[in-house]
Each structure stands twice: as structure tokens, then as C-alpha cells.
Design a protein around this motif. Structure first.
Motif, PDB file in Angstrom:
ATOM      1  N   PHE A 184      -8.493   7.886  15.572  1.00  0.00           N
ATOM      2  CA  PHE A 184      -7.564   6.884  16.111  1.00  0.00           C
ATOM      3  C   PHE A 184      -6.139   7.431  16.200  1.00  0.00           C
ATOM      4  N   ASP A 185      -5.656   7.998  15.102  1.00  0.00           N
ATOM      5  CA  ASP A 185      -4.304   8.560  15.121  1.00  0.00           C
ATOM      6  C   ASP A 185      -4.209   9.894  14.401  1.00  0.00           C
ATOM      7  N   GLY A 186      -5.353  10.409  13.938  1.00  0.00           N
ATOM      8  CA  GLY A 186      -5.349  11.693  13.252  1.00  0.00           C
ATOM      9  C   GLY A 186      -4.782  11.651  11.844  1.00  0.00           C
ATOM     10  N   PHE A 187      -4.619  10.468  11.278  1.00  0.00           N
ATOM     11  CA  PHE A 187      -4.070  10.345   9.927  1.00  0.00           C
ATOM     12  C   PHE A 187      -4.801   9.272   9.122  1.00  0.00           C
ATOM     13  N   THR A 188      -4.834   8.051   9.644  1.00  0.00           N
ATOM     14  CA  THR A 188      -5.533   6.981   8.918  1.00  0.00           C
ATOM     15  C   THR A 188      -7.029   7.287   8.881  1.00  0.00           C
ATOM     16  N   GLY A 189      -7.716   6.690   7.945  1.00  0.00           N
ATOM     17  CA  GLY A 189      -9.148   6.933   7.800  1.00  0.00           C
ATOM     18  C   GLY A 189      -9.572   6.626   6.374  1.00  0.00           C
ATOM     19  N   TRP A 190     -10.720   7.168   5.971  1.00  0.00           N
ATOM     20  CA  TRP A 190     -11.283   6.813   4.665  1.00  0.00           C
ATOM     21  C   TRP A 190     -10.392   7.239   3.509  1.00  0.00           C
ATOM     22  N   LEU A 191      -9.678   8.347   3.665  1.00  0.00           N
ATOM     23  CA  LEU A 191      -8.786   8.799   2.598  1.00  0.00           C
ATOM     24  C   LEU A 191      -7.662   7.789   2.365  1.00  0.00           C
ATOM     25  N   VAL A 192      -6.987   7.409   3.425  1.00  0.00           N
ATOM     26  CA  VAL A 192      -5.898   6.439   3.315  1.00  0.00           C
ATOM     27  C   VAL A 192      -6.445   5.069   2.928  1.00  0.00           C
ATOM     28  N   ALA A 193      -7.649   4.740   3.405  1.00  0.00           N
ATOM     29  CA  ALA A 193      -8.256   3.447   3.056  1.00  0.00           C
ATOM     30  C   ALA A 193      -8.476   3.342   1.547  1.00  0.00           C
ATOM     31  N   GLY A 194      -9.015   4.407   0.948  1.00  0.00           N
ATOM     32  CA  GLY A 194      -9.259   4.398  -0.492  1.00  0.00           C
ATOM     33  C   GLY A 194      -7.968   4.307  -1.286  1.00  0.00           C
ATOM     34  N   TRP A 195      -6.965   5.051  -0.859  1.00  0.00           N
ATOM     35  CA  TRP A 195      -5.660   5.031  -1.528  1.00  0.00           C
ATOM     36  C   TRP A 195      -5.007   3.652  -1.402  1.00  0.00           C
ATOM     37  N   SER A 196      -5.066   3.078  -0.211  1.00  0.00           N
ATOM     38  CA  SER A 196      -4.479   1.755   0.023  1.00  0.00           C
ATOM     39  C   SER A 196      -5.201   0.693  -0.794  1.00  0.00           C
ATOM     40  N   CYS A 197      -6.508   0.843  -0.924  1.00  0.00           N
ATOM     41  CA  CYS A 197      -7.296  -0.107  -1.714  1.00  0.00           C
ATOM     42  C   CYS A 197      -6.877  -0.047  -3.188  1.00  0.00           C
ATOM     43  N   ALA A 198      -6.609   1.153  -3.676  1.00  0.00           N
ATOM     44  CA  ALA A 198      -6.165   1.314  -5.064  1.00  0.00           C
ATOM     45  C   ALA A 198      -4.798   0.660  -5.273  1.00  0.00           C
ATOM     46  N   ILE A 199      -3.897   0.834  -4.301  1.00  0.00           N
ATOM     47  CA  ILE A 199      -2.572   0.219  -4.391  1.00  0.00           C
ATOM     48  C   ILE A 199      -2.689  -1.302  -4.335  1.00  0.00           C
ATOM     49  N   LEU A 200      -3.556  -1.788  -3.450  1.00  0.00           N
ATOM     50  CA  LEU A 200      -3.774  -3.233  -3.326  1.00  0.00           C
ATOM     51  C   LEU A 200      -4.296  -3.819  -4.625  1.00  0.00           C
ATOM     52  N   LEU A 201      -5.247  -3.137  -5.241  1.00  0.00           N
ATOM     53  CA  LEU A 201      -5.816  -3.612  -6.503  1.00  0.00           C
ATOM     54  C   LEU A 201      -4.751  -3.637  -7.604  1.00  0.00           C
ATOM     55  N   ALA A 202      -3.945  -2.575  -7.660  1.00  0.00           N
ATOM     56  CA  ALA A 202      -2.892  -2.515  -8.676  1.00  0.00           C
ATOM     57  C   ALA A 202      -1.877  -3.645  -8.481  1.00  0.00           C
ATOM     58  N   LEU A 203      -1.525  -3.911  -7.224  1.00  0.00           N
ATOM     59  CA  LEU A 203      -0.576  -4.989  -6.936  1.00  0.00           C
ATOM     60  C   LEU A 203      -1.162  -6.345  -7.301  1.00  0.00           C
ATOM     61  N   TYR A 204      -2.437  -6.533  -6.996  1.00  0.00           N
ATOM     62  CA  TYR A 204      -3.080  -7.810  -7.316  1.00  0.00           C
ATOM     63  C   TYR A 204      -3.145  -8.035  -8.823  1.00  0.00           C
ATOM     64  N   LEU A 205      -3.453  -6.993  -9.573  1.00  0.00           N
ATOM     65  CA  LEU A 205      -3.534  -7.122 -11.021  1.00  0.00           C
ATOM     66  C   LEU A 205      -2.161  -7.392 -11.638  1.00  0.00           C
ATOM     67  N   ALA A 206      -1.113  -6.936 -10.949  1.00  0.00           N
ATOM     68  CA  ALA A 206       0.244  -7.134 -11.466  1.00  0.00           C
ATOM     69  C   ALA A 206       0.931  -8.341 -10.838  1.00  0.00           C
ATOM     70  N   ARG A 207       0.178  -9.202 -10.166  1.00  0.00           N
ATOM     71  CA  ARG A 207       0.767 -10.303  -9.402  1.00  0.00           C
ATOM     72  C   ARG A 207       1.558 -11.279 -10.267  1.00  0.00           C
ATOM     73  N   ASP A 208       1.159 -11.448 -11.536  1.00  0.00           N
ATOM     74  CA  ASP A 208       1.862 -12.403 -12.400  1.00  0.00           C
ATOM     75  C   ASP A 208       3.298 -11.971 -12.685  1.00  0.00           C
ATOM     76  N   ARG A 209       3.594 -10.708 -12.504  1.00  0.00           N
ATOM     77  CA  ARG A 209       4.954 -10.225 -12.739  1.00  0.00           C
ATOM     78  C   ARG A 209       5.928 -10.694 -11.658  1.00  0.00           C
ATOM     79  N   PHE A 210       5.378 -11.258 -10.571  1.00  0.00           N
ATOM     80  CA  PHE A 210       6.223 -11.715  -9.476  1.00  0.00           C
ATOM     81  C   PHE A 210       6.539 -13.204  -9.587  1.00  0.00           C
ATOM     82  N   THR A 211       6.272 -13.805 -10.757  1.00  0.00           N
ATOM     83  CA  THR A 211       6.510 -15.239 -10.918  1.00  0.00           C
ATOM     84  C   THR A 211       7.956 -15.607 -10.609  1.00  0.00           C
ATOM     85  N   GLY A 212       8.882 -14.819 -11.111  1.00  0.00           N
ATOM     86  CA  GLY A 212      10.292 -15.087 -10.857  1.00  0.00           C
ATOM     87  C   GLY A 212      10.648 -14.966  -9.380  1.00  0.00           C
ATOM     88  N   TRP A 213      10.017 -14.000  -8.709  1.00  0.00           N
ATOM     89  CA  TRP A 213      10.251 -13.821  -7.273  1.00  0.00           C
ATOM     90  C   TRP A 213       9.768 -15.046  -6.512  1.00  0.00           C
TER      91      TRP A 213
END
Length: 299
Positions: free
Chosen positions: A262-291
Motif C-alpha cells: 500500500f505505501d511500502g511502510f505500514t503492514g504487519w510489523l507496524v500493526a503489531g507495534w500499534s497494537c502493543a501501544i493501544l493495549l498499553a494506553l488502554y491499560l493506563a486509561r485510568d490515569r487520564f481521569t483528570g484529563w
């Protein structure tokens, strides 16, 4: 789901209208300016219709004021969140660029130099800013706000992510003047959607963009504005554009399957990395209560 329907109509519905009106619109424009190409005339017609459709959707859904567009934060806070997002965007996408080059999936151009890299970074930053402002304002600003009111945060995050991913695969097709006929608009529409006929061919890029959309949607929900999302989006695009401008793909590389065509960059590698970041953000969601308590969304 009423809000989702309005935005789907603004995008897909106006695309169909543009296809149906393509023939008379081209006849008129060609008489005025023979050099205008059919696909460009139809593209501009669709853009005008889509803007009108979005305006109608915005009005019918009662979206008014900066908060509804995602710009409800005070300027200083908005810029601070956008700056933090930009730093995180570069910091999270740069490792992917380094890994892609280290694995030989993309190789530096033969004439690679520092000046070329600096130009690529500058061009990537400008492209990233424009893309981030447009896409975040529409998807995580207007559409997210409307769906949030109508159906809640979960559907707002998921619907904007799926539509965000899908719209990247509308193909651009050219039809020469000699081949233009009364049904060319319908043919152009079919060609624009041809990528969806073979889901396996776009699965890696589509899934990557959908995960990125989920990540941006979750950031939007947790912060109550699009500021951080604009920064993240800009940082990611900047790194991707800069990398692809100074490297070239090596299709024979052992790990080339990790990157999409598609663009020579995105793909399964970036998908896996993005999924890890998404999971970390979701697990830390309670820290955004003040926000969230101080956010324009009031969520």
C-alpha cells in the motif's frame, strides 16, 4: 447509529451522486476547458458534494462551536497536548523505521545524504501537519463527537476507526477522453472500489490503519480533544514520509512480507507495534481521569 449514517451518506452517498452526475458535469466542463481530465472533474465534483453533505450532516446533528470540532481546549493547553503528541508520534514510529531498514526491507537510496534526509523530514512534517489537521478534524473531531452523543464512546471509537481505514483504499483511476461515455462515472466508481474486491490483498494495511484509528480514537476519548491526536498523526506521517523518501523497498528481502504494498511502510510489523501501544494506553486509561473531568466532551 443515526450519526454514523449521516457521515456515511456524506462520504459514500455523495460518491454515488458524483458518479451519476459525472457525464453531464464532464460535458459542461469539457466545453469550457477541454484540457480538464474526466477523473479530475469527477473528483472535484465529489469533493464539492461531500463538503455540502458534511455541512448538512453537521447542521442536522447540531454540531456547533470549537468543542464539537475537537478544538475546545484553551490554546495553550491545545498546543501543549499537540506538542506532546508530536514528540510521542516521532518516538513511537522512528523505531519502526529503524527496524525496517535494519531488516533490509527498505534500503537507503544510492545517493542518500544528510541534505536529502533533512528535506524528507521537512516535507514529511508539512504533509503530516496537513493530513493530521484534515483527518483528525473530520474523524476524531466532528464524527467522533456526533457518534459519541448518539451511541457512546465505544461505537464512536470503532466507527471512526473503520471508516478512517476504509477511505484510504479508494483507488484513483484515469479514463482517457476518447473512452468517456455516459456510464463512465459508474465505471469510475467501480474502479475506485476495486481494492475491496480482494480483501486479502489489503488486509495488512487495512488492519494497521484500523488499529491506528482505534488508537487515535482512544486518545481522543481520554483527552477530550483532537490536540494530542493531531500531534501523534503528524509525527507518524512525518517519519513514514521521511523514511520512504530516502529509501527504496527490497521485495526480495526475507522480511518484506512485514510491509504492505500500500505505501511500502505500514503492514504487519507496524500493526503489531500499534497494537502493543493501544493495549498499553488502554491499560493506563485510568490515569487520564483528570484529563476527562476537564475535557470539553465532559466524559
Amino acid at each position: 447509529m443515526r450519526a454514523v449514517g449521516w457521515f456515511l451518506a456524506a462520504i459514500v452517498g455523495t460518491m454515488v451522486l458524483a458518479a451519476l452526475a459525472a457525464w453531464p458535469a464532464y460535458q459542461l466542463s469539457h466545453a469550457l476547458q477541454p484540457d480538464w481530465q474526466f477523473h479530475k472533474v469527477v473528483g472535484r465534483l465529489w469533493q464539492l458534494l461531500m463538503l455540502a453533505g458534511i455541512a448538512v450532516a453537521v447542521r442536522r446533528l447540531g454540531l456547533r462551536g470549537g468543542a464539537d470540532w475537537g478544538y475546545g481546549l484553551p490554546r495553550a493547553n491545545f498546543l501543549r497536548q499537540a506538542g506532546a503528541g508530536l514528540g510521542l508520534g516521532v518516538a513511537t514510529m522512528l523505531p519502526m523505521a529503524l527496524v525496517i531498514v535494519a531488516l533490509g526491507i527498505r534500503d537507503p537510496l544510492p545517493d542518500f545524504n544528510a541534505a536529502m534526509l533533512l528535506f524528507g523530514i521537512a516535507a514529511g512534517a508539512l504533509t503530516g501537519l496537513v493530513v493530521a489537521l484534515i483527518e483528525e478534524t473530520f474523524f476524531r473531531g466532528l464524527m467522533f463527537r456526533a457518534v459519541l452523543r448518539d451511541s457512546g464512546p465505544a461505537i464512536a471509537v470503532w466507527s471512526t476507526a473503520i471508516l478512517y481505514a476504509a477511505i484510504h483504499f479508494f483507488a484513483r483511476v484515469k479514463i482517457p477522453h476518447a473512452e468517456v461515455a455516459w456510464d463512465s462515472g459508474i465505471s469510475l466508481l467501480g474502479s475506485a472500489l476495486v481494492r475491496f474486491a480482494d480483501p486479502s490483498a489489503i488486509a495488512d494495511a487495512f488492519i494497521t490503519l484500523a488499529i491506528v484509528g482505534l488508537l487515535l480514537g482512544l486518545v481522543r476519548h481520554l483527552t477530550g480533544s483532537i490536540a494530542a491526536g493531531i500531534g501523534l498523526h503528524m509525527g507518524w506521517v512525518c517519519v513514514i514520509k521521511a523514511t520512504t523518501s530516502v529509501t527504496r523497498p527490497d521485495e526480495a528481502a526475507r522480511w518484506s512480507f512485514l510491509v504492505s504494498d500500500f505505501d511500502g511502510f505500514t503492514g504487519w510489523l507496524v500493526a503489531g507495534w500499534s497494537c502493543a501501544i493501544l493495549l498499553a494506553l488502554y491499560l493506563a486509561r485510568d490515569r487520564f481521569t483528570g484529563w476527562r473531568s476537564a475535557a470539553p466532551d465532559g466524559v
